[in-house]
Design a protein around this motif. Structure first.
Motif, PDB file in Angstrom:
ATOM      1  N   GLN A 165       0.837  -1.207   0.000  1.00  0.00           N
ATOM      2  CA  GLN A 165       0.000   0.000   0.000  1.00  0.00           C
ATOM      3  C   GLN A 165       0.870   1.255   0.000  1.00  0.00           C
ATOM      4  O   GLN A 165       0.579   2.222  -0.690  1.00  0.00           O
ATOM      5  N   GLY A 192       2.410   2.356  -3.347  1.00  0.00           N
ATOM      6  CA  GLY A 192       1.550   2.886  -4.413  1.00  0.00           C
ATOM      7  C   GLY A 192       0.300   2.067  -4.664  1.00  0.00           C
ATOM      8  O   GLY A 192      -0.490   2.407  -5.528  1.00  0.00           O
ATOM      9  N   GLY A 193       0.148   0.965  -3.914  1.00  0.00           N
ATOM     10  CA  GLY A 193      -1.100   0.202  -4.017  1.00  0.00           C
ATOM     11  C   GLY A 193      -0.909  -1.163  -4.635  1.00  0.00           C
ATOM     12  O   GLY A 193       0.145  -1.477  -5.182  1.00  0.00           O
ATOM     13  N   ARG A 194      -1.961  -1.958  -4.538  1.00  0.00           N
ATOM     14  CA  ARG A 194      -1.870  -3.371  -4.899  1.00  0.00           C
ATOM     15  C   ARG A 194      -2.601  -3.650  -6.214  1.00  0.00           C
ATOM     16  O   ARG A 194      -3.807  -3.506  -6.304  1.00  0.00           O
ATOM     17  N   TYR A 195      -1.841  -4.071  -7.214  1.00  0.00           N
ATOM     18  CA  TYR A 195      -2.428  -4.492  -8.489  1.00  0.00           C
ATOM     19  C   TYR A 195      -2.973  -5.911  -8.403  1.00  0.00           C
ATOM     20  O   TYR A 195      -3.756  -6.311  -9.258  1.00  0.00           O
ATOM     21  N   THR A 248       8.558   1.341 -18.892  1.00  0.00           N
ATOM     22  CA  THR A 248       8.698   2.367 -19.928  1.00  0.00           C
ATOM     23  C   THR A 248       9.238   1.775 -21.223  1.00  0.00           C
ATOM     24  O   THR A 248       8.915   2.258 -22.312  1.00  0.00           O
ATOM     25  N   ASP A 287      -4.601   2.627  -3.322  1.00  0.00           N
ATOM     26  CA  ASP A 287      -4.299   2.021  -4.623  1.00  0.00           C
ATOM     27  C   ASP A 287      -4.127   3.082  -5.704  1.00  0.00           C
ATOM     28  O   ASP A 287      -4.685   2.969  -6.804  1.00  0.00           O
ATOM     29  N   SER A 288      -3.344   4.100  -5.438  1.00  0.00           N
ATOM     30  CA  SER A 288      -3.234   5.185  -6.415  1.00  0.00           C
ATOM     31  C   SER A 288      -2.596   4.706  -7.723  1.00  0.00           C
ATOM     32  O   SER A 288      -2.959   5.173  -8.790  1.00  0.00           O
ATOM     33  N   GLU A 289      -1.659   3.778  -7.649  1.00  0.00           N
ATOM     34  CA  GLU A 289      -1.050   3.287  -8.909  1.00  0.00           C
ATOM     35  C   GLU A 289      -2.007   2.419  -9.719  1.00  0.00           C
ATOM     36  O   GLU A 289      -2.153   2.632 -10.926  1.00  0.00           O
ATOM     37  N   PRO A 290      -2.651   1.429  -9.101  1.00  0.00           N
ATOM     38  CA  PRO A 290      -3.638   0.662  -9.892  1.00  0.00           C
ATOM     39  C   PRO A 290      -4.776   1.543 -10.431  1.00  0.00           C
ATOM     40  O   PRO A 290      -5.271   1.291 -11.533  1.00  0.00           O
ATOM     41  N   HIS A 336      -3.433   3.204 -13.489  1.00  0.00           N
ATOM     42  CA  HIS A 336      -3.330   2.189 -14.531  1.00  0.00           C
ATOM     43  C   HIS A 336      -4.693   1.962 -15.197  1.00  0.00           C
ATOM     44  O   HIS A 336      -4.812   1.941 -16.427  1.00  0.00           O
ATOM     45  N   ARG A 372       5.606   8.671 -19.180  1.00  0.00           N
ATOM     46  CA  ARG A 372       6.965   8.138 -19.090  1.00  0.00           C
ATOM     47  C   ARG A 372       7.479   7.726 -20.455  1.00  0.00           C
ATOM     48  O   ARG A 372       8.671   7.860 -20.734  1.00  0.00           O
TER      49      ARG A 372
END
Lengths: 400, 403
Positions: free
Chosen positions: A141, A144-147, A318, B98-101, B104, B284
């Motif tokens: 968490q 940046g969080g859980r995919y 990237t 979950d800012s990255e998911p 995405h 990016r």
């Protein structure tokens, strides 16, 4: 803090008074912030025969645990005790990136990869565990969080170029993995540059026996561990793909010659993996640009820890490269890799794992450890790394 | 995260959280605060506020705390619709952590509409708001969640634009530059805004404007020059040499078209100036091309354009891997400046300046918060209050909405 800049256009005097009162309370509230001032009080190492654990204690008594690469625990131990510990003690626990830079740039005259990156990894992971525990969050968490909540694992074993494990033993090991629920196995030939293009190359013998043992449904990965020239790597990649339907081929050529890796990648259809011997964002980027492997497999406890792995994942993403973590340690290292994998978009989707029955004593040092079920490793939910070390048990296994 | 072991720090037990639940968002005051582990807080709503000079985004949570973000102000109507119809459904109900998911899902659900421009501007507003919200929930400044702090203050350059000479005369430009210096700024940037549609103008307004500004600010103040894509490579090289040799310029921004990365590479290879580009590259991948193809020296992504804090942190990591510095593009005081400072605090490769537009030109925005960060000796102090450290008055924001 200036208040003079606050202006209210077209506002009545009463409205302005209310707003000023509200804002004053908001500012006063914000001024009493959280555990920003927590610093690193102590860095301890616990060297065992098969692992090097790192414990970081903060100024408020909070504790985090990490693990370094186990290729040579005495050297990593010495590096942490004599080069890195002094650089981070007294520093803010929150300055993840600055702590990493301080450790790296103060010591990189000793070489920017290998021992330094591995040693940094242990401290870095312990600090992330500690930070997440301070906030009551899981490491993923905070990253940046859980995919994802779980990841398919492949069972990995090495045969030492035929010296450590006979073909029969390799078959038995592969069968053990299947019995444990794995749906993919990796045969590590450990051929090395020292045996380059050897006429005694046993890879086809081992791959044939393992494929027959696991049947056609299980995924088979083969790791040459750097034993071929590009020319032979191309020939063998094709044969392994056509005869044994391997899923990936890992490090067919030397990690010192990215141009040879690129030559193999261009010539064959089987996806090529590399990256366990590259450390830090810079070496992974060079591998991508020069070696052009299809998949990268950096190792969280070797490449520089979670701070660096997140940067490596950004660079890989990237350039369109998925990551399948190299991961050979069954407890803290695996937990750290799982939180990393949970927090990146460009996941393999696979992770390396081991036969836990070969690591019973080390796993016995954990009150709570990672969970493997249905062929998958579950991402721990926290707090921190979501695993708990039994320090008393660890101390009983420490070697001097 | 239902695991009770995670609730070491129950959210509502924190001072910031408890107060925030009752007073930070007065419009939600009627809702009882939710008692749950901080790690289980979810997004309940996303609101957009189209203002005269900005587009703000509010992300509300079931803890009663909101985070605030800002989208780039280019075509606010389009970006507002993008947020409301393309992104909200990927944000509401999700864990705030979950800012990255979330990024995405917002991106890949909409990238058929173009992987740059409005999509990335829209994501930026939500992403910035999530990072503000996460910091407020944790009771720590956002930079602390971004990997810590490398610096406590950041030097700025005062930035102003002349629209190819149409918006202000050279004398007016000189007076504007001098007004920054009088207020303590140690650097100014002249944005020529020549643009591709006016390629290689003759006579070239850059010459009289740069001369006038340099004369007004004297030899010691840093002068950065932005051509805004108005030259071909040959003219860019010729003018760059003049700027460096005659006018003491060190930073030379977007001299050639943003569509011609190979032209920019020619300029980079020919000149010793620091070539700056990146305000028009929003991901990016586009910044990778600026590095690998255009060979720029300094990247200047904009947090409100390039996908927010999450994406600019990624761009910064690319810069770290390739020895490129980051000099953030930043045209608004308020939320955007606070978000830019959070990023700058947390990256090793921040360049010596952050862009800063004259806050006096944005009083409709500065009126919405308790204070406007003061420029002292040419620097902004990086806020250390929870979240982005900006205290907006939500009622004032709501009143400032325009049609």
């Amino acid at each position: 803090m200036s208040s003079a800049a606050f202006r209210v256009p077209n506002g009545s005097a009463a409205a302005e008074t209310d707003r000023r009162a509200w804002l004053r309370s908001a500012l006063a509230r914000g001024a009493q912030a959280a555990p920003t001032d927590v610093t690193i009080a102590k860095v301890e190492t616990f060297r065992m025969d098969d692992a090097l654990f790192v414990k970081v204690t903060a100024s408020d008594g909070s504790v985090g645990w990490g693990e370094t690469d186990a290729d040579n625990p005495p050297i990593m131990d010495a590096f942490i005790q004599n080069g890195l510990r002094q650089r981070v003690t007294g520093q803010s626990i929150w300055d993840a990136e600055r702590l990493w830079d301080t450790m790296f740039y103060r010591q990189h005259d000793h070489g920017p990869g290998g021992a330094l990156a591995g040693s940094i990894s242990g401290i870095d992971i312990a600090c992330w565990d500690l930070r997440a525990r301070l906030l009551g969050l899981s490491v993923s968490q905070l990253l940046g969080g859980r995919y994802r909540e779980r990841i398919r694992a492949y069972g990995s074993f090495g045969v030492g170029f035929g010296r450590n494990m006979t073909v029969e033993q390799a078959v038995a090991q592969a069968r053990t993995f299947i019995a444990q629920g794995f749906t993919a196995v990796k045969l590590r030939m450990q051929m090395r540059e020292l045996n380059q293009d050897s006429p005694a190359d046993p890879v086809l013998t081992y791959a044939r026996a393992v494929r027959e043992a696991i049947g056609p449904q299980v995924d088979l990965l083969v790791d040459i561990n750097n034993g071929y020239s590009a020319a032979r790597g191309i020939v063998m990649a094709r044969r392994l793909r056509e005869e044994f339907n391997i899923l990936f081929l890992e490090e067919p050529v030397s990690d010192q010659t990215h141009a040879e890796t690129a030559a193999v990648v261009r010539a064959v259809d089987v996806p090529i993996i590399a990256g366990e011997k590259e450390y830090t964002r810079w070496q992974l980027r060079e591998l991508i640009v020069m070696g052009q492997p299809d998949i990268l497999n950096p190792d969280t406890i070797k490449a520089g820890g979670l701070t660096e792995m997140k940067k490596i994942a950004v660079i890989a993403d990237t350039y369109g490269k998925p990551i399948i973590c190299h991961n050979t340690r069954p407890t803290l290292g695996t937990a750290a890799s799982l939180h990393f994998i949970a927090a990146i978009p460009n996941c393999g989707p696979l992770i390396e794992f081991v036969d836990v029955t070969r690591h019973r004593d080390l796993i016995g040092c954990m009150r709570r450890t990672v969970v493997f079920a249905d062929g998958h490793l579950q991402v721990p939910t926290g707090p921190g790394l979501g695993v708990e070390v039994d320090e008393t048990a660890v101390r009983r296994r420490v070697v001097r | 995260m239902s695991d009770s072991t995670c609730s070491r720090r129950d959210f509502v037990a924190t001072t910031a959280g408890a107060l925030a639940a009752t007073t930070l968002v007065p419009s939600l005051g009627a809702q009882p605060p939710v008692t749950r582990p901080m790690g289980a807080v979810k997004v309940t709503a996303v609101k957009t506020y189209k203002l005269r000079q900005a587009l703000y985004v509010e992300v509300q949570s079931d803890a009663g705390v909101s985070g605030w973000g800002e989208c780039a102000p280019n075509n606010k109507d389009v970006v507002q619709v993008f947020v409301q119809t393309g992104l909200v459904q990927h944000v509401v109900g999700r864990s705030v952590w979950d800012s990255e998911p979330i990024w995405h899902d917002c991106f890949y659900a909409n990238s058929d509409l173009g992987p740059s421009g409005p999509l990335l501007n829209a994501i930026a507003g939500i992403d910035i708001a999530l990072w503000d919200l996460k910091g407020k929930l944790a009771g720590v400044p956002t930079w602390q969640l971004l990997g810590g702090r490398y610096r406590e203050r950041q030097r700025v350059y005062g930035s102003f634009a002349v629209d190819g000479g149409r918006r202000m005369t050279a004398d007016q430009a000189a007076r504007k530059a001098a007004s920054f210096v009088e207020r303590g700024y140690t650097a100014v940037k002249l944005r020529m805004q020549i643009r591709e549609r006016n390629l290689n103008p003759h006579p070239d307004p850059t010459i009289p404007y740069v001369k006038a500004v340099r004369a007004a600010i004297g030899p010691t103040v840093e002068l950065l020059v932005d051509i805004n894509n108005g030259y071909t490579a040959a003219r860019a090289i010729e003018r760059g040499r003049w700027l460096q040799d005659e006018m003491g310029v060190r930073y030379y921004e977007e001299p050639t078209s943003m569509q011609q990365l190979h032209e920019l590479a020619q300029v980079s290879e020919a000149l010793d100036l620091f070539i700056v580009a990146g305000e028009n590259e929003h991901s990016r991948w586009q910044h990778r091309d600026l590095i690998d193809i255009a060979k720029v020296d300094v990247l200047n992504p904009d947090v409100s354009k390039a996908g927010g804090i999450t994406e600019v942190k990624r761009i910064a990591a690319l810069g770290q891997a390739t020895s490129k510095r980051i000099m953030l593009h930043n045209t608004r005081p308020g939320i955007l400046t606070h978000a830019s400072l959070a990023v700058i605090a947390s990256i090793s490769n921040a360049a010596e300046y952050l862009e800063y537009s004259d806050p006096d030109d944005y009083q409709s925005l500065t009126a919405l918060s308790a204070e406007t960060l003061p420029v002292v000796n040419g620097e902004l102090v990086i806020p250390s209050r929870p979240g982005l450290g900006i205290e907006l008055d939500p009622a004032a924001v709501a009143r400032a909405v325009v049609a």
